[in-house]
Design a protein around this motif. Structure first.
Motif, PDB file in Angstrom:
ATOM      1  N   ARG A  41      96.162-110.074  16.954  1.00 14.18           N
ATOM      2  CA  ARG A  41      95.276-108.917  17.146  1.00 14.18           C
ATOM      3  C   ARG A  41      96.052-107.615  16.969  1.00 14.18           C
ATOM      4  N   GLN A  42      97.233-107.550  17.548  1.00 13.61           N
ATOM      5  CA  GLN A  42      98.072-106.362  17.393  1.00 13.61           C
ATOM      6  C   GLN A  42      98.429-106.137  15.925  1.00 13.61           C
ATOM      7  N   ARG A  43      98.739-107.211  15.222  1.00 12.86           N
ATOM      8  CA  ARG A  43      99.075-107.109  13.794  1.00 12.86           C
ATOM      9  C   ARG A  43      97.871-106.615  12.999  1.00 12.86           C
ATOM     10  N   LEU A  44      96.682-107.123  13.328  1.00 16.26           N
ATOM     11  CA  LEU A  44      95.470-106.687  12.628  1.00 16.26           C
ATOM     12  C   LEU A  44      95.165-105.213  12.898  1.00 16.26           C
ATOM     13  N   GLU A  45      95.609-104.725  14.051  1.00 15.41           N
ATOM     14  CA  GLU A  45      95.431-103.310  14.384  1.00 15.41           C
ATOM     15  C   GLU A  45      96.501-102.438  13.735  1.00 15.41           C
ATOM     16  N   GLY A  46      97.404-103.065  12.958  1.00 14.40           N
ATOM     17  CA  GLY A  46      98.387-102.310  12.199  1.00 14.40           C
ATOM     18  C   GLY A  46      99.779-102.248  12.797  1.00 14.40           C
ATOM     19  N   GLU A  47     100.009-102.954  13.903  1.00 13.82           N
ATOM     20  CA  GLU A  47     101.340-102.934  14.518  1.00 13.82           C
ATOM     21  C   GLU A  47     102.226-103.964  13.823  1.00 13.82           C
ATOM     22  N   ASN A  48     103.314-103.511  13.239  1.00  6.57           N
ATOM     23  CA  ASN A  48     104.229-104.406  12.541  1.00  6.57           C
ATOM     24  C   ASN A  48     105.652-104.336  13.088  1.00  6.57           C
TER      25      ASN A  48
ATOM     26  N   VAL B   7     108.499-115.649  21.512  1.00  6.31           N
ATOM     27  CA  VAL B   7     107.785-115.221  20.309  1.00  6.31           C
ATOM     28  C   VAL B   7     108.734-114.451  19.397  1.00  6.31           C
ATOM     29  N   SER B   8     109.473-113.515  19.974  1.00  7.60           N
ATOM     30  CA  SER B   8     110.427-112.729  19.190  1.00  7.60           C
ATOM     31  C   SER B   8     111.440-113.641  18.506  1.00  7.60           C
ATOM     32  N   ASP B   9     112.009-114.583  19.252  1.00  8.91           N
ATOM     33  CA  ASP B   9     112.995-115.501  18.679  1.00  8.91           C
ATOM     34  C   ASP B   9     112.398-116.342  17.552  1.00  8.91           C
ATOM     35  N   LEU B  10     111.181-116.833  17.740  1.00 12.02           N
ATOM     36  CA  LEU B  10     110.526-117.647  16.712  1.00 12.02           C
ATOM     37  C   LEU B  10     110.288-116.826  15.446  1.00 12.02           C
ATOM     38  N   ILE B  11     109.857-115.584  15.612  1.00  9.25           N
ATOM     39  CA  ILE B  11     109.620-114.714  14.451  1.00  9.25           C
ATOM     40  C   ILE B  11     110.936-114.430  13.734  1.00  9.25           C
ATOM     41  N   LEU B  12     111.973-114.081  14.495  1.00 11.70           N
ATOM     42  CA  LEU B  12     113.282-113.808  13.890  1.00 11.70           C
ATOM     43  C   LEU B  12     113.807-115.035  13.153  1.00 11.70           C
ATOM     44  N   ASP B  13     113.688-116.195  13.767  1.00  8.44           N
ATOM     45  CA  ASP B  13     114.124-117.433  13.114  1.00  8.44           C
ATOM     46  C   ASP B  13     113.357-117.661  11.814  1.00  8.44           C
ATOM     47  N   SER B  14     112.047-117.408  11.838  1.00 13.34           N
ATOM     48  CA  SER B  14     111.232-117.635  10.638  1.00 13.34           C
ATOM     49  C   SER B  14     111.613-116.684   9.514  1.00 13.34           C
ATOM     50  N   LEU B  15     112.154-115.529   9.871  1.00 10.91           N
ATOM     51  CA  LEU B  15     112.579-114.538   8.873  1.00 10.91           C
ATOM     52  C   LEU B  15     114.042-114.708   8.478  1.00 10.91           C
ATOM     53  N   GLY B  16     114.737-115.642   9.126  1.00  9.57           N
ATOM     54  CA  GLY B  16     116.144-115.862   8.833  1.00  9.57           C
ATOM     55  C   GLY B  16     117.049-114.771   9.368  1.00  9.57           C
TER      56      GLY B  16
ATOM     57  N   ASN C  74      97.543-113.345   6.115  1.00  9.51           N
ATOM     58  CA  ASN C  74      96.653-114.447   6.473  1.00  9.51           C
ATOM     59  C   ASN C  74      96.669-114.604   7.994  1.00  9.51           C
ATOM     60  N   PRO C  75      95.819-113.836   8.689  1.00  8.64           N
ATOM     61  CA  PRO C  75      95.835-113.852  10.158  1.00  8.64           C
ATOM     62  C   PRO C  75      95.642-115.234  10.768  1.00  8.64           C
ATOM     63  N   GLN C  76      94.738-116.018  10.217  1.00 10.48           N
ATOM     64  CA  GLN C  76      94.465-117.353  10.761  1.00 10.48           C
ATOM     65  C   GLN C  76      95.710-118.230  10.658  1.00 10.48           C
ATOM     66  N   GLN C  77      96.363-118.205   9.516  1.00  2.00           N
ATOM     67  CA  GLN C  77      97.559-119.013   9.315  1.00  2.00           C
ATOM     68  C   GLN C  77      98.695-118.546  10.226  1.00  2.00           C
ATOM     69  N   GLU C  78      98.852-117.234  10.359  1.00  2.00           N
ATOM     70  CA  GLU C  78      99.906-116.692  11.216  1.00  2.00           C
ATOM     71  C   GLU C  78      99.659-117.058  12.679  1.00  2.00           C
ATOM     72  N   ARG C  79      98.403-116.953  13.115  1.00  3.14           N
ATOM     73  CA  ARG C  79      98.059-117.307  14.497  1.00  3.14           C
ATOM     74  C   ARG C  79      98.324-118.784  14.754  1.00  3.14           C
ATOM     75  N   GLU C  80      97.881-119.650  13.836  1.00  6.50           N
ATOM     76  CA  GLU C  80      98.072-121.087  14.015  1.00  6.50           C
ATOM     77  C   GLU C  80      99.550-121.449  14.031  1.00  6.50           C
ATOM     78  N   TRP C  81     100.337-120.866  13.108  1.00  7.98           N
ATOM     79  CA  TRP C  81     101.769-121.152  13.069  1.00  7.98           C
ATOM     80  C   TRP C  81     102.435-120.753  14.383  1.00  7.98           C
ATOM     81  N   LEU C  82     102.143-119.526  14.841  1.00  8.22           N
ATOM     82  CA  LEU C  82     102.777-119.047  16.061  1.00  8.22           C
ATOM     83  C   LEU C  82     102.349-119.875  17.264  1.00  8.22           C
ATOM     84  N   GLN C  83     101.077-120.211  17.354  1.00  5.15           N
ATOM     85  CA  GLN C  83     100.599-121.009  18.488  1.00  5.15           C
ATOM     86  C   GLN C  83     101.305-122.366  18.533  1.00  5.15           C
ATOM     87  N   ILE C  84     101.412-123.033  17.402  1.00  6.85           N
ATOM     88  CA  ILE C  84     102.064-124.345  17.359  1.00  6.85           C
ATOM     89  C   ILE C  84     103.556-124.219  17.660  1.00  6.85           C
ATOM     90  N   ALA C  85     104.212-123.252  17.026  1.00  7.35           N
ATOM     91  CA  ALA C  85     105.653-123.070  17.227  1.00  7.35           C
ATOM     92  C   ALA C  85     105.965-122.725  18.683  1.00  7.35           C
TER      93      ALA C  85
END
Length: 111
Positions: free
Chosen positions: A55-62, A94-103, A16-27
């Motif tokens: 955008r990078q994620r939509l281009e397949g970068e994970n 951004v990296s820290d927020l993503i890592l935190d969200s993944l536990g 869900n790109p829209q949800q992921e973008r909104e979450w990351l922007q707010i966080a």
């Protein structure tokens, strides 16, 4: 004793790109505001970083490391003169927020 390289972290494909973008922007904006002081430019920084990330994620970068490098690279064109931050601080946050969200423990790359 040989140091072991930190294994890369691969995010699941974007669903869900829209949800992921909104979450990351707010966080990210919340993190920026708490780190120093709330500033209007923080909203712009967070919006831009979230756009790059999704955008990078939509281009397949994970790969999280590659996503962080993409944010650093693209945010170099951003004018940080009105901010306490740099492209490196933003990408690391951004990296820290993503890592935190993944536990995932940021210290050692383990959950």
């Amino acid at each position: 004793m040989t140091a072991q390289p930190i294994s890369s972290i691969t995010l699941p494909p974007i669903r869900n790109p829209q949800q992921e973008r909104e979450w990351l922007q707010i966080a990210l904006q919340n993190w920026l505001n708490k780190e120093f002081i709330p500033e209007q430019v923080n909203e712009t920084i967070a919006r831009r970083a979230a756009q790059i990330f999704v955008r990078q994620r939509l281009e397949g970068e994970n790969d999280l490391g590659s996503l962080v490098i993409a944010i650093v690279t693209e945010m170099q064109a951003f004018d940080f003169t009105e901010s306490f931050f740099s492209e490196f601080a933003v990408a690391n946050a951004v990296s820290d927020l993503i890592l935190d969200s993944l536990g995932i423990d940021r210290c050692c790359g383990q959950s």
